[in-house]
Design a protein around this motif. Structure first.
Motif, PDB file in Angstrom:
ATOM      1  N   THR A   1     -63.360  -2.008  27.728  1.00  0.00           N
ATOM      2  CA  THR A   1     -62.592  -2.895  27.372  1.00  0.00           C
ATOM      3  C   THR A   1     -61.786  -3.747  28.429  1.00  0.00           C
ATOM      4  N   THR A   2     -61.570  -5.014  27.864  1.00  0.00           N
ATOM      5  CA  THR A   2     -61.227  -5.849  29.074  1.00  0.00           C
ATOM      6  C   THR A   2     -60.063  -6.510  28.421  1.00  0.00           C
ATOM      7  N   SER A   3     -58.844  -6.497  29.336  1.00  0.00           N
ATOM      8  CA  SER A   3     -57.435  -7.175  28.903  1.00  0.00           C
ATOM      9  C   SER A   3     -57.168  -8.108  29.828  1.00  0.00           C
ATOM     10  N   LEU A   4     -56.642  -9.151  29.344  1.00  0.00           N
ATOM     11  CA  LEU A   4     -56.119 -10.353  30.109  1.00  0.00           C
ATOM     12  C   LEU A   4     -54.557 -10.576  29.864  1.00  0.00           C
ATOM     13  N   GLY A   5     -53.609 -10.625  30.480  1.00  0.00           N
ATOM     14  CA  GLY A   5     -52.318 -10.690  29.868  1.00  0.00           C
ATOM     15  C   GLY A   5     -51.458 -11.450  31.190  1.00  0.00           C
ATOM     16  N   LEU A   6     -50.256 -12.045  30.555  1.00  0.00           N
ATOM     17  CA  LEU A   6     -49.412 -12.633  31.265  1.00  0.00           C
ATOM     18  C   LEU A   6     -47.941 -11.852  31.186  1.00  0.00           C
ATOM     19  N   VAL A   7     -47.284 -11.866  32.583  1.00  0.00           N
ATOM     20  CA  VAL A   7     -46.062 -10.944  32.463  1.00  0.00           C
ATOM     21  C   VAL A   7     -45.079 -11.862  33.172  1.00  0.00           C
ATOM     22  N   SER A   8     -43.786 -11.738  32.616  1.00  0.00           N
ATOM     23  CA  SER A   8     -42.634 -12.592  33.241  1.00  0.00           C
ATOM     24  C   SER A   8     -41.415 -11.699  33.340  1.00  0.00           C
ATOM     25  N   GLY A   9     -40.542 -12.159  33.960  1.00  0.00           N
ATOM     26  CA  GLY A   9     -39.239 -11.421  34.092  1.00  0.00           C
ATOM     27  C   GLY A   9     -38.148 -12.349  34.896  1.00  0.00           C
ATOM     28  N   LEU A  10     -36.941 -12.203  34.214  1.00  0.00           N
ATOM     29  CA  LEU A  10     -35.812 -12.862  34.807  1.00  0.00           C
ATOM     30  C   LEU A  10     -34.850 -11.804  34.887  1.00  0.00           C
ATOM     31  N   ILE A  11     -34.487 -11.529  36.462  1.00  0.00           N
ATOM     32  CA  ILE A  11     -33.441 -10.477  36.963  1.00  0.00           C
ATOM     33  C   ILE A  11     -32.373 -11.092  37.418  1.00  0.00           C
TER      34      ILE A  11
ATOM     35  N   ALA B   1     -41.124 -10.024  29.594  1.00  0.00           N
ATOM     36  CA  ALA B   1     -41.845 -10.393  28.539  1.00  0.00           C
ATOM     37  C   ALA B   1     -43.221 -10.435  28.772  1.00  0.00           C
ATOM     38  N   ASN B   2     -44.160  -9.769  27.945  1.00  0.00           N
ATOM     39  CA  ASN B   2     -45.540  -9.728  28.192  1.00  0.00           C
ATOM     40  C   ASN B   2     -46.253 -10.141  26.883  1.00  0.00           C
ATOM     41  N   LEU B   3     -47.607 -10.788  27.232  1.00  0.00           N
ATOM     42  CA  LEU B   3     -48.388 -11.102  26.132  1.00  0.00           C
ATOM     43  C   LEU B   3     -49.899 -10.559  26.725  1.00  0.00           C
ATOM     44  N   ASN B   4     -50.454  -9.914  25.844  1.00  0.00           N
ATOM     45  CA  ASN B   4     -52.031  -9.606  26.400  1.00  0.00           C
ATOM     46  C   ASN B   4     -52.834  -9.689  25.363  1.00  0.00           C
ATOM     47  N   TYR B   5     -54.223 -10.001  25.522  1.00  0.00           N
ATOM     48  CA  TYR B   5     -55.281  -9.921  24.800  1.00  0.00           C
ATOM     49  C   TYR B   5     -56.280  -8.994  25.198  1.00  0.00           C
ATOM     50  N   GLN B   6     -56.788  -8.050  24.139  1.00  0.00           N
ATOM     51  CA  GLN B   6     -57.531  -7.176  24.695  1.00  0.00           C
ATOM     52  C   GLN B   6     -58.736  -7.409  23.814  1.00  0.00           C
ATOM     53  N   ARG B   7     -60.087  -7.161  24.388  1.00  0.00           N
ATOM     54  CA  ARG B   7     -61.406  -7.411  23.928  1.00  0.00           C
ATOM     55  C   ARG B   7     -62.145  -6.210  24.138  1.00  0.00           C
ATOM     56  N   SER B   8     -62.836  -5.468  23.276  1.00  0.00           N
ATOM     57  CA  SER B   8     -63.570  -4.324  23.358  1.00  0.00           C
ATOM     58  C   SER B   8     -65.021  -4.676  23.150  1.00  0.00           C
ATOM     59  N   SER B   9     -66.087  -3.965  23.835  1.00  0.00           N
ATOM     60  CA  SER B   9     -67.329  -4.021  23.681  1.00  0.00           C
ATOM     61  C   SER B   9     -68.043  -3.534  22.434  1.00  0.00           C
ATOM     62  N   GLY B  10     -67.442  -2.471  21.907  1.00  0.00           N
ATOM     63  CA  GLY B  10     -67.721  -1.709  20.717  1.00  0.00           C
ATOM     64  C   GLY B  10     -67.325  -2.530  19.528  1.00  0.00           C
TER      65      GLY B  10
ATOM     66  N   LEU C   1     -54.008  -8.090  20.039  1.00  0.00           N
ATOM     67  CA  LEU C   1     -53.087  -8.873  20.899  1.00  0.00           C
ATOM     68  C   LEU C   1     -51.765  -7.977  20.877  1.00  0.00           C
ATOM     69  N   THR C   2     -51.498  -7.928  22.129  1.00  0.00           N
ATOM     70  CA  THR C   2     -50.206  -6.897  22.217  1.00  0.00           C
ATOM     71  C   THR C   2     -49.018  -7.644  22.732  1.00  0.00           C
ATOM     72  N   TYR C   3     -47.735  -7.555  22.419  1.00  0.00           N
ATOM     73  CA  TYR C   3     -46.784  -8.263  23.188  1.00  0.00           C
ATOM     74  C   TYR C   3     -45.405  -7.343  23.294  1.00  0.00           C
ATOM     75  N   ASN C   4     -44.626  -7.363  24.368  1.00  0.00           N
ATOM     76  CA  ASN C   4     -43.504  -6.809  24.743  1.00  0.00           C
ATOM     77  C   ASN C   4     -42.286  -7.480  25.289  1.00  0.00           C
ATOM     78  N   LEU C   5     -41.115  -7.186  24.570  1.00  0.00           N
ATOM     79  CA  LEU C   5     -39.999  -7.664  25.291  1.00  0.00           C
ATOM     80  C   LEU C   5     -38.959  -6.616  25.840  1.00  0.00           C
ATOM     81  N   ALA C   6     -38.265  -6.639  26.736  1.00  0.00           N
ATOM     82  CA  ALA C   6     -37.408  -5.599  27.136  1.00  0.00           C
ATOM     83  C   ALA C   6     -36.282  -6.185  27.896  1.00  0.00           C
ATOM     84  N   LEU C   7     -34.956  -5.463  27.537  1.00  0.00           N
ATOM     85  CA  LEU C   7     -33.720  -5.945  28.157  1.00  0.00           C
ATOM     86  C   LEU C   7     -33.161  -4.771  29.126  1.00  0.00           C
ATOM     87  N   ALA C   8     -32.930  -5.179  30.221  1.00  0.00           N
ATOM     88  CA  ALA C   8     -32.390  -4.007  30.918  1.00  0.00           C
ATOM     89  C   ALA C   8     -30.969  -4.237  31.448  1.00  0.00           C
TER      90      ALA C   8
END
Length: 254
Positions: free
Chosen positions: A135-145, A153-162, A168-175
């Motif tokens: 499985t190969t994943s390519l993602g973009l990760v950003s943060g304002l602190i 914020a994260n955006l990630n695309y995952q591709r499997s050989s099988g 597609l996964t996506y995450n948001l977080a507030l600290a």
């Protein structure tokens, strides 16, 4: 406060902000702190589903080659206990990853950063503990602190050989830090995160709301805990998640 202490604080302020707002619990972070060294993260995550109990104990070992380039590996220990059947525990799919910082902007008491992350997963774990696929994943990760809060914020695309479909996964977080900023860092952070994934071939959406807490003691150690609550799962009824609980630690080793 004397002049020396005042100017020392001004010099340390950007690092104080980064160190006292540690990385989110379920969401990736673009902060590598510019340290040419290595660290460790591990946690125990218990997942309770309708028909299965799952325990995951990954050991992540990141190493900074430069201030803007990081490599690492993740060794996952996994256990699964389906229904009343005999469970299994062992090594899951080993991962290697690299992060490269694309953008960094630093102001007084604040920073905004973006990086790209590439992850490769190997079929080292026999099913059902591993996927059996590359499985190969390519993602973009950003943060304002800044001094008052952190947004990630994260955006990630995952591709499997099988046969597993792409995802597609996506995450948001507030600290939000609960204690005044200080150096060396001593801070209690509260997090509210949203974690989702979408599988287009199956028209499948999964959403979690994930609150958590993080205690930072000094610049080399933190502990964290979080709870994932399912909001939507387009899966079979007996595969629904009731909850997931995480307890872990991170440490700067050298």
């Amino acid at each position: 406060m004397d002049k020396f202490a005042f100017f020392t604080l001004l010099l340390l302020l950007p690092w104080t902000v980064l160190l006292s707002q540690g990385p989110p619990i379920f969401t990736d972070t673009p902060i590598m702190l510019g340290l040419e060294g290595g660290g460790m993260r591990t946690f125990g995550k218990y997942v309770k589903k309708e028909n299965t109990k799952i325990y995951i104990q990954p050991i992540a070992l990141p190493f900074n080659l430069r201030a803007n380039w990081q490599i690492g590996t993740i060794l996952p220990l996994t256990g699964k206990w389906p229904g009343n059947a005999q469970g299994q525990f062992g090594l899951g799919d080993v991962k290697i990853f690299t992060k490269y910082q694309l953008h960094s902007w630093n102001g007084k008491g604040k920073t905004f950063r973006t990086l790209i992350k590439l992850t490769q997963s190997f079929p080292s774990g026999a099913p059902p503990l591993g996927s059996g696929n590359w499985t190969t994943s390519l993602g973009l990760v950003s943060g304002l602190i800044n001094l008052k809060y952190g947004l990630y914020a994260n955006l990630n695309y995952q591709r499997s050989s099988g046969p597993n479909p792409d995802k597609l996964t996506y995450n948001l977080a507030l600290a939000y830090p609960l204690l005044p900023q200080q150096y060396p860092p001593k801070q209690l952070n509260v997090y509210l995160e949203f974690n989702g994934s979408y599988v287009s071939r199956l028209q499948q959406n999964i959403y979690f709301l994930s609150p958590g807490f993080q205690w930072i003691q000094g610049r080399k150690f933190l502990i964290e805990t979080g709870l994932q609550i399912p909001l939507r799962e387009d899966v079979e009824e007996n595969a629904h998640t009731r909850f997931a609980f995480l307890l872990g630690l991170r440490a700067l080793l050298f």
